[in-house]
Design an enzyme around this catalytic site. Structure first.
Site, PDB file in Angstrom:
ATOM      1  N   GLU A 156       0.867  -1.173   0.000  1.00 23.43           N
ATOM      2  CA  GLU A 156       0.000   0.000   0.000  1.00 23.43           C
ATOM      3  C   GLU A 156       0.905   1.224   0.000  1.00 23.43           C
ATOM      4  O   GLU A 156       1.469   1.583   1.036  1.00 23.43           O
ATOM      5  CB  GLU A 156      -0.922  -0.017   1.232  1.00 23.43           C
ATOM      6  CG  GLU A 156      -1.878  -1.196   1.268  1.00 23.43           C
ATOM      7  CD  GLU A 156      -2.917  -1.160   0.156  1.00 23.43           C
ATOM      8  OE1 GLU A 156      -3.102  -0.080  -0.454  1.00 23.43           O
ATOM      9  OE2 GLU A 156      -3.541  -2.193  -0.114  1.00 23.43           O
ATOM     10  N   CYS A 186      -2.135   9.285   2.843  1.00 21.76           N
ATOM     11  CA  CYS A 186      -1.666   8.713   1.576  1.00 21.76           C
ATOM     12  C   CYS A 186      -2.624   8.985   0.433  1.00 21.76           C
ATOM     13  O   CYS A 186      -2.214   9.017  -0.727  1.00 21.76           O
ATOM     14  CB  CYS A 186      -1.414   7.217   1.723  1.00 21.76           C
ATOM     15  SG  CYS A 186      -2.879   6.267   2.192  1.00 21.76           S
TER      16      CYS A 186
END
Length: 456
Positions: A209, A243
């Site tokens: 990720e 993010c």
């Protein structure tokens, strides 16, 4: 405990098959939920210390979301855990075909510092639900949360089942030298490549990720006031250290000036005239990170903000106008409260600009044109995103979350977390009362004709 011995102890415990029992897993998830509720105050205090998160933001983006995920997985795990029966081909008559899921074994979860509770525990939930033993490695950049998580896990699980390894680069390096059955990593692209390189030595599967420069596109048909409000929320949450935060604004030229004024309005409404005095506004994680983000502002045209407080490591919400695609702020993921503004004249131009870059983890498009929406969704590749909002696509257990290309591989949340940490075994159970002869030697024209009929 020495890391190598810890991995060996977990592997020995996994071999006892206790973690595969559904009741064992459900009980483990229940203990984790109870511990989270019990230690919510301690976790909020740690988040305040590491990132200056307010109690509201800590619950909304960390503890509350994790509890929601936990409860969703607990409610559905028994259903997910059942064998999945599928039709058998006529050529395999008479047989039963099914998919049986099993845990990988001993898994490693490496978590980042920006949402140190949620991004540690949500992958752990999937690992436990699937029946694995797990070593959790929180980030050393969030030491208060790392310590709190270590204590929480130690209180409810024996280390041979679930353990937390604290520390920095040395511990990360040693962990990656061990043989795991699965590695789940959340963080930057550079370290993600290293994780994949280390995993490749043992052919260990990975979920990465990562991140990237996630665009927010606003066309002239958008509901501008609401778009600005939702953009300000998504961009400056956790002081931009998200993010999936909008990394840059790509706005249609005809509405740019109006939209910048609306962004300024909502910054002041949410955080006041001096955001650094707001009790709700987080800080940069470290001095190094603070200096890096401040450096990206240098030499740019500041439309809002542009200043910081070195002592508190806070940077005011900043809007940079008339930014060029070649500017330093457009060459890396910002991961801070700085929003570069770039323009486009036609949607063709906007789509082409985004497609020139690496595939982003997220994309946000504000529009009231269904035709424009369809074009963006069909023509641009990205991990996930929103139409007419920001970042909320990850706040559900009913859809997977993950990247594509340079922004990562694999996904998790809800059932996809369970699937990520499970191996699917495809099984055919053949019955003995009948046996089709056509597959056996010797072959002949009759058998070939029958085979072609069966395999149509």
């Amino acid at each position: 405990m020495e890391i190598k011995k810890l991995v060996e102890r977990q592997r020995a415990f996994f071999m006892e098959n206790k973690t595969k029992d559904l009741r064992f897993r459900l009980q483990a998830l229940k203990r984790l939920e109870e511990a989270l509720v019990q230690h919510e105050g301690e976790l909020a205090k740690a988040l305040k210390e590491d990132l200056n998160k307010s109690p509201m933001e800590s619950y909304m983006t960390e503890v509350g979301m994790t509890l929601s995920e936990l409860r969703y997985v607990r409610r559905n795990l028994a259903k997910w855990d059942k064998d999945e029966h599928v039709p058998s081909p006529l050529a395999q008559f008479h047989a039963k075909s099914f998919i049986k899921r099993e845990p990988y074994g001993v898994v490693l979860v490496m978590a980042p510092w920006n949402y140190p509770v949620m991004l540690s525990l949500e992958p752990l939930i999937g690992a436990i639900a699937a029946g694995n033993c797990c070593i959790l490695k929180p980030s050393a950049y969030a030491p208060a949360v790392s310590k709190a998580l270590s204590q929480l896990i130690r209180d409810i699980f024996p280390p041979r089942y679930v353990a937390v390894v604290e520390g920095g680069r040395a511990e990360n390096t040693e962990l990656l030298e061990q043989r795991f059955d699965y590695i789940f990593f959340t963080g930057g692209v550079t370290v993600g490549r290293l994780v994949m390189e280390k995993a490749a030595k043992n052919l260990t599967p990975v979920t990465l990720e990562l991140g990237g420069k996630s665009p927010c596109i606003v066309d002239e048909t958008a509901s501008l006031n609401l778009a600005a409000k939702r953009l300000v929320f998504g961009k400056f949450l956790n002081s931009g250290q998200t993010c999936v935060a909008p990394d840059y604004l790509l706005i249609q030229e005809s509405v740019k000036e109006e939209f910048i004024k609306l962004i300024q309005k909502w910054i002041h409404k949410m955080l006041g005239e001096n955001p650094l005095e707001s009790p709700d506004y987080p800080k940069m994680i470290t001095r190094k990170h603070y200096d890096r983000v401040r450096g990206l502002i240098d030499g740019q045209q500041v439309a809002e903000g542009g200043y910081g407080n070195q002592e508190t490591l806070q940077i005011a919400p900043t809007i940079l106008d008339n930014v060029s695609w070649e500017a330093p702020v457009m060459q890396e993921e910002i991961f801070g409260p700085v929003l570069p503004v770039l323009t486009f004249s036609t949607l063709d131009e906007a789509i082409a600009r985004v497609k020139e870059r690496e595939k982003p983890l997220a994309l946000y498009f504000f529009t009231n044109s269904s035709a424009n929406e369809r074009r963006v969704l069909e023509e641009i590749s990205f991990g996930g995103g929103c139409i007419n909002d920001t970042i909320i696509h990850l706040a559900t257990s009913r859809m997977g979350f993950g990247g594509v290309g340079n922004s990562g591989m694999g996904s998790y949340h809800g059932k996809r977390s369970y699937d990520t940490f499970s191996h699917e075994k495809s099984i055919v159970k053949k019955y003995n009362w009948f046996d089709l002869p056509i597959r056996y030697y010797p072959y002949n024209k009759v058998k070939e004709k029958m085979l072609r009929t069966f395999l149509r």
